[in-house]
Write a protein that holds these residues in place. Sequence first.
Motif, short mmCIF file in Angstrom:
data_model
loop_
_atom_site.label_atom_id
_atom_site.label_comp_id
_atom_site.label_asym_id
_atom_site.label_seq_id
_atom_site.Cartn_x
_atom_site.Cartn_y
_atom_site.Cartn_z
N PRO A 118 0.83 -1.20 0.00
CA PRO A 118 0.00 0.00 0.00
C PRO A 118 0.87 1.25 0.00
O PRO A 118 1.88 1.32 0.66
N THR A 119 0.43 2.25 -0.75
CA THR A 119 1.17 3.50 -0.81
C THR A 119 0.34 4.67 -0.31
O THR A 119 0.72 5.81 -0.48
N ALA A 120 -0.78 4.41 0.29
CA ALA A 120 -1.66 5.47 0.79
C ALA A 120 -1.03 6.14 1.99
O ALA A 120 -0.03 5.67 2.54
N ALA A 121 -1.63 7.22 2.43
CA ALA A 121 -1.07 8.02 3.52
C ALA A 121 -0.94 7.22 4.82
O ALA A 121 -0.03 7.46 5.60
N GLY A 122 -1.76 6.26 5.09
CA GLY A 122 -1.72 5.50 6.34
C GLY A 122 -0.91 4.23 6.24
O GLY A 122 -0.97 3.39 7.13
N ALA A 123 -0.17 4.03 5.19
CA ALA A 123 0.58 2.79 4.99
C ALA A 123 1.76 2.70 5.96
O ALA A 123 2.29 3.70 6.41
N ALA A 124 2.14 1.47 6.28
CA ALA A 124 3.27 1.24 7.18
C ALA A 124 4.57 1.58 6.46
O ALA A 124 4.69 1.36 5.26
N PRO A 125 5.56 2.14 7.20
CA PRO A 125 6.85 2.44 6.58
C PRO A 125 7.54 1.17 6.09
O PRO A 125 7.24 0.07 6.57
N PRO A 126 8.46 1.29 5.12
CA PRO A 126 9.12 0.12 4.54
C PRO A 126 9.83 -0.76 5.58
O PRO A 126 9.84 -1.97 5.45
N ALA A 127 10.43 -0.16 6.60
CA ALA A 127 11.13 -0.95 7.61
C ALA A 127 10.16 -1.86 8.35
O ALA A 127 10.47 -3.02 8.63
N GLU A 128 8.97 -1.34 8.68
CA GLU A 128 7.98 -2.16 9.38
C GLU A 128 7.44 -3.24 8.46
O GLU A 128 7.15 -4.36 8.91
N GLN A 129 7.27 -2.93 7.18
CA GLN A 129 6.82 -3.94 6.22
C GLN A 129 7.85 -5.07 6.13
O GLN A 129 7.49 -6.24 6.12
N LYS A 130 9.12 -4.70 6.08
CA LYS A 130 10.18 -5.70 5.99
C LYS A 130 10.18 -6.56 7.25
O LYS A 130 10.32 -7.78 7.18
N ALA A 131 10.04 -5.91 8.43
CA ALA A 131 10.04 -6.65 9.69
C ALA A 131 8.85 -7.60 9.76
O ALA A 131 8.98 -8.72 10.27
N ALA A 132 7.71 -7.18 9.24
CA ALA A 132 6.52 -8.02 9.29
C ALA A 132 6.60 -9.19 8.33
O ALA A 132 6.06 -10.27 8.60
N SER A 133 7.30 -9.01 7.21
CA SER A 133 7.32 -10.06 6.19
C SER A 133 8.58 -10.91 6.22
O SER A 133 8.68 -11.87 5.47
N SER A 134 9.57 -10.58 7.06
CA SER A 134 10.83 -11.33 7.09
C SER A 134 10.96 -12.09 8.40
O SER A 134 10.42 -11.70 9.43
N SER A 135 11.73 -13.16 8.34
CA SER A 135 11.98 -13.93 9.56
C SER A 135 13.05 -13.23 10.38
O SER A 135 13.80 -12.39 9.89
N LEU A 136 13.12 -13.61 11.64
CA LEU A 136 14.12 -13.02 12.53
C LEU A 136 15.52 -13.34 12.01
O LEU A 136 16.41 -12.49 12.05
N GLY A 137 15.72 -14.51 11.51
CA GLY A 137 17.03 -14.89 10.96
C GLY A 137 17.43 -14.01 9.79
O GLY A 137 18.59 -13.62 9.67
N ASP A 138 16.47 -13.70 8.91
CA ASP A 138 16.77 -12.80 7.78
C ASP A 138 17.14 -11.41 8.27
O ASP A 138 18.07 -10.79 7.75
#
Length: 155
Positions: A15-35
């Motif tokens: 999502p690119t709308a005004a309320g979208a999560a920042p890229p770092a949070e998106q990465k944290a949500a979609s990546s494993s802890l090991g990554d």
Amino acid sequence: MSHVPDYGTPSPGAPTAAGAAPPAEQKAASSSLGDLVGDVAADLSTLMRQELELAKAEVRQSATSAGKGAGMYAGAGVAGHFVLLFLSLALWWALGYYLTGLGWSAVIVAVIWGIIAAVLAARAKKEMAAIKGLPRTTDTVKKIPEALKPSEEPR
């Protein structure tokens, strides 16, 4: 080839709308802890490599200046030796001939060598004073602990 993640571009379909999560949070949500830990380790490894290269460059620059200064001190030492040699010869000849003839010519040569020694010593002092050590490396290494602390603002 090192892997440096790009946190600045959102993934396709994000999502690119005004309320979208920042890229770092998106990465944290979609990546494993090991990554994530692997990415941090890769970034730290890159940072340490860059700091080491900076330190090497600064050491080379400081060593060059130190070498020039040391060479000029050596030149001043040789010139100082000649001053003593010719002053001794001048005194010997002057006393031997009651300050006439060859004695004064030796004094003139000794004064010339004295001027050369003074010029070389002054330049050597200036060259040695210009050595600063590793100022940029010291400054950037001090900043590493701050970069590892979590920030107060959301990412």
